[in-house]
Design a protein around this motif. Structure first.
Motif: not given
Length: 343
Positions: A282-286, A191-192, A207-209
């Protein structure tokens, strides 16, 4: 004896000296690069297995029945895909892998890359009837108003030269509101929660890393153009932006400077995006949950929330990843009956 690298260097310089550069590229460099790629992808047998897995993924997508429509949320939740004839089935699997973890309906919005004909639109619509689709005609009509060629010749030209720039132009020019774009070659296995929260209340770019910083252009040039600190290793497989916040005049200026000073580069879209992110919260996905370039072992037995299958990790994608999703949605019976209407 000369080392292999010395021999190649000698042959290359000799070929150029006698005007045989094309012969060198076709007769030596291309075969050498083909062998190197085969090694990176596990060898000929593994390459065949990967190709066969891709064929089976397409076949599975074409045989999926209509999905049961989840209840509509109080506020619409949408995810956006830039897709076409070569990627529609990947977009479909990415979306289904996300929807299965959300009790409320998520609406996929497809933007044609120029090849999403009615045949492919119907393939997607048959499984997800509530899909929204922006055809190439829809997109170009909007671009002609928001980014007329007379004023934005470079941006309009460049979306044909490097189609990935359409992640910025085609989604956002002449549009409003927050949009979360997902690359098609991604799959969800847990579940994201981070992304579901973002979909419900987006407030900043997202974004993602990446596995490394891949912006295509020198830090010196990028920082000269930027508004502030540039985030390291941003990957726009997950790409959240507010359409009306984008300054296309500035993006065209950035594009012109990048091309004039350091020429073209495959990662130019990610380089432009890094400038958009510069100086912004920014919101950054772990990175330990939203993983770029998952290993083959991780592909066989997923342990994280999301895989983004770039480069040689396509082996894990086509041989294993999509099969996990396919098995899950079949076992969970997410499909509708013939009498079940879409609200």
């Amino acid at each position: 004896l000369m080392r292999a690298s010395s021999v190649l260097s000698f042959v290359k310089s000799t070929a150029r000296a006698v005007g045989m550069g094309k012969l060198y590229r076709l007769g030596i460099r291309k075969p050498v690069n083909t062998v190197k790629q085969s090694i990176r992808e596990g060898g000929p047998l593994e390459q065949w297995r990967t190709r066969r897995g891709k064929e089976e993924m397409i076949e599975a997508a074409e045989q999926l029945p209509k999905t049961k429509p989840p209840p509509s949320p109080s506020e619409p939740m949408k995810v956006h895909f830039l897709t076409g004839a070569d990627h529609w089935y990947q977009s479909l699997f990415c979306f289904l892998s996300l929807q299965r973890f959300c009790e409320e309906r998520v609406t996929p919005v497809l933007y044609s890359d120029g090849s999403l004909s009615e045949v492919y639109r119907e393939k997607f619509r048959r499984v997800v009837p509530w899909v929204e689709i922006q055809t190439l005609g829809d997109i170009e009509a909007r671009l002609n108003k928001a980014l007329p060629e007379s004023e934005y010749p470079l941006l309009r030209e460049w979306r044909h030269i490097q189609p990935l720039t359409r992640k910025i132009t085609d989604l956002h020019a002449g549009a409003e509101g927050w949009k979360l774009l997902l690359d098609s070659d991604m799959l969800f296995f847990r579940k994201p929660q981070f992304l579901l929260d973002y979909l419900r209340q987006p407030e900043r770019p997202c974004f993602m890393v990446d596995i490394d910083t891949a912006y295509g252009y020198s830090p010196q040039l990028r920082y000269r153009l930027a508004d502030g600190p540039i985030p390291e290793a941003a990957n726009i497989g997950i790409f959240g932006l507010k359409s009306e916040s984008i300054d296309f005049d500035r993006i065209q200026r950035w594009l012109r400077v990048l091309l004039e000073e350091e020429n073209t580069h495959y990662n130019i879209t990610q380089g432009l995006s890094s400038l958009i992110f510069s100086g912004r919260d920014c919101a950054v996905a772990a990175s330990d949950e939203y993983v770029v370039f998952p290993s083959l072992e991780e592909g066989k037995s997923p342990t994280v929330t999301l895989h983004h299958y770039v480069a040689e990790s396509k082996r894990a994608y086509f041989q294993y990843g999509w099969r996990h999703v396919h098995q899950s949605i079949v076992e969970e019976d997410v499909f509708a009956t013939d009498t079940e209407p879409v609200q």
